[in-house]
Design a protein around this motif. Structure first.
Motif, short mmCIF file in Angstrom:
data_model
loop_
_atom_site.label_atom_id
_atom_site.label_comp_id
_atom_site.label_asym_id
_atom_site.label_seq_id
_atom_site.Cartn_x
_atom_site.Cartn_y
_atom_site.Cartn_z
N GLY A 1 0.78 -1.23 0.00
CA GLY A 1 0.00 0.00 0.00
C GLY A 1 0.81 1.27 0.00
O GLY A 1 0.30 2.33 0.37
N ASN B 1 1.00 4.40 2.39
CA ASN B 1 -0.06 5.41 2.46
C ASN B 1 -1.44 4.79 2.59
O ASN B 1 -2.44 5.45 2.31
CB ASN B 1 -0.04 6.28 1.19
CG ASN B 1 1.27 7.00 1.00
OD1 ASN B 1 1.65 7.83 1.80
ND2 ASN B 1 1.97 6.65 -0.08
N ASP B 2 -1.51 3.52 2.96
CA ASP B 2 -2.79 2.81 3.06
C ASP B 2 -3.50 2.75 1.71
O ASP B 2 -4.73 2.79 1.64
CB ASP B 2 -3.70 3.47 4.11
CG ASP B 2 -4.86 2.56 4.53
OD1 ASP B 2 -4.68 1.32 4.49
OD2 ASP B 2 -5.93 3.08 4.88
N LYS C 1 -4.84 0.85 -1.74
CA LYS C 1 -5.66 -0.36 -1.79
C LYS C 1 -5.28 -1.32 -2.90
O LYS C 1 -6.03 -2.25 -3.19
CB LYS C 1 -7.14 0.04 -1.94
CG LYS C 1 -7.63 1.00 -0.86
CD LYS C 1 -7.42 0.45 0.55
CE LYS C 1 -7.92 1.41 1.62
NZ LYS C 1 -7.58 0.93 2.99
N GLN D 1 -5.17 -7.34 -1.25
CA GLN D 1 -5.79 -6.05 -1.52
C GLN D 1 -6.97 -6.26 -2.47
O GLN D 1 -7.12 -7.33 -3.08
CB GLN D 1 -4.78 -5.09 -2.14
CG GLN D 1 -3.59 -4.75 -1.26
CD GLN D 1 -3.90 -3.71 -0.22
OE1 GLN D 1 -5.06 -3.43 0.12
NE2 GLN D 1 -2.85 -3.11 0.35
N ASN E 1 -4.02 7.66 1.86
CA ASN E 1 -4.33 8.71 2.82
C ASN E 1 -4.71 10.04 2.19
O ASN E 1 -5.49 10.80 2.76
CB ASN E 1 -3.14 8.91 3.76
CG ASN E 1 -2.86 7.68 4.59
OD1 ASN E 1 -3.76 6.89 4.87
ND2 ASN E 1 -1.61 7.49 4.98
#
Length: 345
Positions: free
Chosen positions: A61, A64-65, A67, A115, A291
């Protein structure tokens, strides 16, 4: 009113010819004098050139989180009709959590992550690495809430330490194109059309900082609807950003800095033009969520409309023949450029 078949064929042929001409630009720097072409990929072959690009393969990711899992599969990246296609699909996918060359142990290499999207991230590391120059990329970007396209650069050798002590150069980033904008200066109902140029620098996270600004396209020029040219000119003491040869931002070296973490945990400020005085390589990628995009505009990720793609017509790198050691002497300045002011020093 009807159109006869021969006329239809003539119109189609003319349109095809126009489209082909529209995609081809001379292999010369668009602005300034003294720029000499030293590296390029026109994506005219039948496959991605492994002598210029490698794939990152990971599902972590991006820190930054995001997906997506980045893969090396042909369905996520390929060359066709003179264009590089970076394609994001909505699909459950499990892959390695980290790039193999980013880990130090067998245990880390064995880690996997799942993911809900797949996409691609290409890099020129070890195949195209530069210190100073003009970097010019012609691309058409993906639209939609959560779509995050990027053309950027990372240090090849990380000589000043981990991110962001060694710096990051974002030539172009765009999030959530064609979604209602949250730009408070825009009329109600305006669709997102901004692209961003940014530098990340300072110390190791969380002691990092960033500085940048946005370029806003006219409504009929949205970067998700047509190709545009994104460029960065990097010289020893300055960075300059351009869109379609419009110089829209400048950042000077006295405003950036680098702090390295020592073995005992203390921080030491580096001298000179650090961190942007070492070689960097280029990255092209299409991320989903993260994010930044998930917290602006309509927020989150719109999962409809996939697959989506980012298209790249060419990548060209120029050296300043006037002074290759510093990159100085080839710039063209425009009064329209904004002087970027750091958030803090």
């Amino acid at each position: 009113m009807s159109i006869k078949a021969p006329l239809l064929l003539m119109l189609a042929s003319a349109l095809s010819a126009c489209q082909q001409v529209e995609q081809i630009r001379p292999v010369t720097a668009s602005i300034g004098e003294g720029w000499q072409l030293v590296w390029q990929d026109e994506f005219n072959g039948s496959q991605i050139d492994s002598q210029k690009w490698s794939h990152e393969v990971n599902c972590h990711g991006g820190g930054n989180d995001e997906k997506q899992c980045y893969t090396a599969r042909a369905k996520n990246s390929f060359v066709e009709q003179g264009l590089l296609h970076l394609v994001a699909h909505k699909e459950q996918y499990t892959g390695p959590k980290f790039n193999r060359d980013d880990v130090n142990s067998d245990a880390e290499r064995a880690l996997t992550q799942t993911q809900s999207f797949t996409s691609a991230r290409l890099r020129s590391k070890g195949l195209g690495d530069w210190q100073y120059g003009r970097f010019e990329i012609r691309a058409k970007l993906p639209a939609g809430q959560g779509a995050w396209s990027a053309i950027w650069m990372l240090p090849t050798d990380w000589e000043y330490g981990r991110w962001a002590s060694s710096g990051e150069i974002d030539i172009m980033e765009a999030v959530n194109l064609k979604v209602p904008t949250d730009d408070k200066t825009a009329p109600t109902g305006t669709l997102e059309s901004r692209v961003h140029g940014t530098l990340h620098y300072g110390g190791p996270a969380p002691n990092n900082v960033y500085s940048g600004t946005a370029y806003t396209f006219a409504a009929d020029q949205n970067p998700a609807d047509m190709f545009h040219v994104y460029a960065l000119e990097w010289q020893q003491d300055e960075m300059r950003w351009y869109v379609d040869d419009i110089h829209f931002a400048t950042f000077k070296s006295e405003q950036w800095y680098s702090v390295s973490e020592q073995a005992d945990g203390t921080l030491l400020k580096n001298s000179g033009f650090a961190p942007f005085n070492k070689r960097f390589h280029m990255l092209l990628n299409f991320a989903i969520g993260g994010n930044w995009p998930a917290n602006v505009n309509e927020k989150g990720v719109d999962e409809s409309g996939f697959s989506k793609q980012m298209l790249v017509d060419y990548v060209r790198v120029f050296e300043c023949s006037v002074n290759p050691e510093t990159g100085k002497g080839c710039a063209t300045y425009q009064d329209s450029a904004k002087q970027i002011i750091p958030k803090r020093l």
